[in-house]
Design a protein around this motif. Structure first.
Motif, short mmCIF file in Angstrom:
data_model
loop_
_atom_site.label_atom_id
_atom_site.label_comp_id
_atom_site.label_asym_id
_atom_site.label_seq_id
_atom_site.Cartn_x
_atom_site.Cartn_y
_atom_site.Cartn_z
N CYS A 145 -3.18 5.61 -0.96
CA CYS A 145 -4.21 5.63 0.08
C CYS A 145 -4.91 4.30 0.28
O CYS A 145 -5.36 4.00 1.37
CB CYS A 145 -5.25 6.69 -0.25
N HIS A 146 -5.04 3.50 -0.78
CA HIS A 146 -5.81 2.27 -0.71
C HIS A 146 -5.08 1.13 -1.40
O HIS A 146 -4.32 1.35 -2.34
CB HIS A 146 -7.19 2.45 -1.35
N GLN A 193 -3.49 -2.07 8.29
CA GLN A 193 -3.04 -1.12 9.32
C GLN A 193 -2.97 -1.74 10.68
O GLN A 193 -3.51 -2.66 11.06
CB GLN A 193 -3.96 0.09 9.35
N ASP A 208 -11.26 -3.68 -1.11
CA ASP A 208 -10.33 -2.75 -0.51
C ASP A 208 -9.83 -3.38 0.79
O ASP A 208 -10.60 -3.58 1.72
CB ASP A 208 -11.03 -1.43 -0.23
N VAL A 209 -8.54 -3.72 0.84
CA VAL A 209 -7.98 -4.35 2.04
C VAL A 209 -7.14 -3.36 2.85
O VAL A 209 -6.37 -3.76 3.73
CB VAL A 209 -7.14 -5.60 1.69
N THR A 210 -7.30 -2.08 2.59
CA THR A 210 -6.51 -1.06 3.26
C THR A 210 -6.63 -1.16 4.78
O THR A 210 -5.63 -1.14 5.49
CB THR A 210 -6.93 0.35 2.80
N ASP A 211 -7.84 -1.26 5.31
CA ASP A 211 -8.04 -1.31 6.76
C ASP A 211 -7.38 -2.51 7.40
O ASP A 211 -6.88 -2.44 8.51
CB ASP A 211 -9.52 -1.28 7.11
N SER A 212 -7.35 -3.64 6.70
CA SER A 212 -6.75 -4.86 7.29
C SER A 212 -5.23 -4.79 7.29
O SER A 212 -4.58 -5.59 7.96
CB SER A 212 -7.22 -6.09 6.53
N CYS A 242 0.86 -1.18 0.00
CA CYS A 242 0.00 0.00 0.00
C CYS A 242 0.89 1.23 0.00
O CYS A 242 1.38 1.65 1.04
CB CYS A 242 -0.92 -0.02 1.21
N TYR A 291 -6.17 -2.38 -3.29
CA TYR A 291 -7.26 -3.20 -3.80
C TYR A 291 -6.69 -4.53 -4.27
O TYR A 291 -5.65 -4.58 -4.91
CB TYR A 291 -7.95 -2.50 -4.97
#
Length: 65
Positions: free
Chosen positions: A47-48, A65, A59-63, A44, A50
């Motif tokens: 910002c995101h 962090q 979108d796996v951005t949150d996972s 990443c 995918y």
């Protein structure tokens, strides 16, 4: 971003090479494209992040962090 990606498969995106913008109706690409960077794992950098999973983009951005 996910609605714009829904129209495209990973093969479409790879064939487009260096993409400047993704829209549901077109992949806007740089001409000529630079050689692709090969990463050892999902990364990443913006910002995101995918990924193509079970036939859809997610979108796996949150996972990450």
């Amino acid at each position: 971003m996910l609605p714009a990606l829904a129209a495209w498969t990973p093969e479409d995106i790879l064939a487009a090479r260096e993409i400047r913008q993704v829209r549901p109706d077109a992949l806007d690409c740089f001409e000529p494209p630079r050689p692709p960077r090969i990463l050892a794992r999902p990364t990443c950098e913006l910002c995101h992040l995918y990924v193509w999973q079970d036939g859809i983009w997610i979108d796996v951005t949150d996972s990450m962090q």
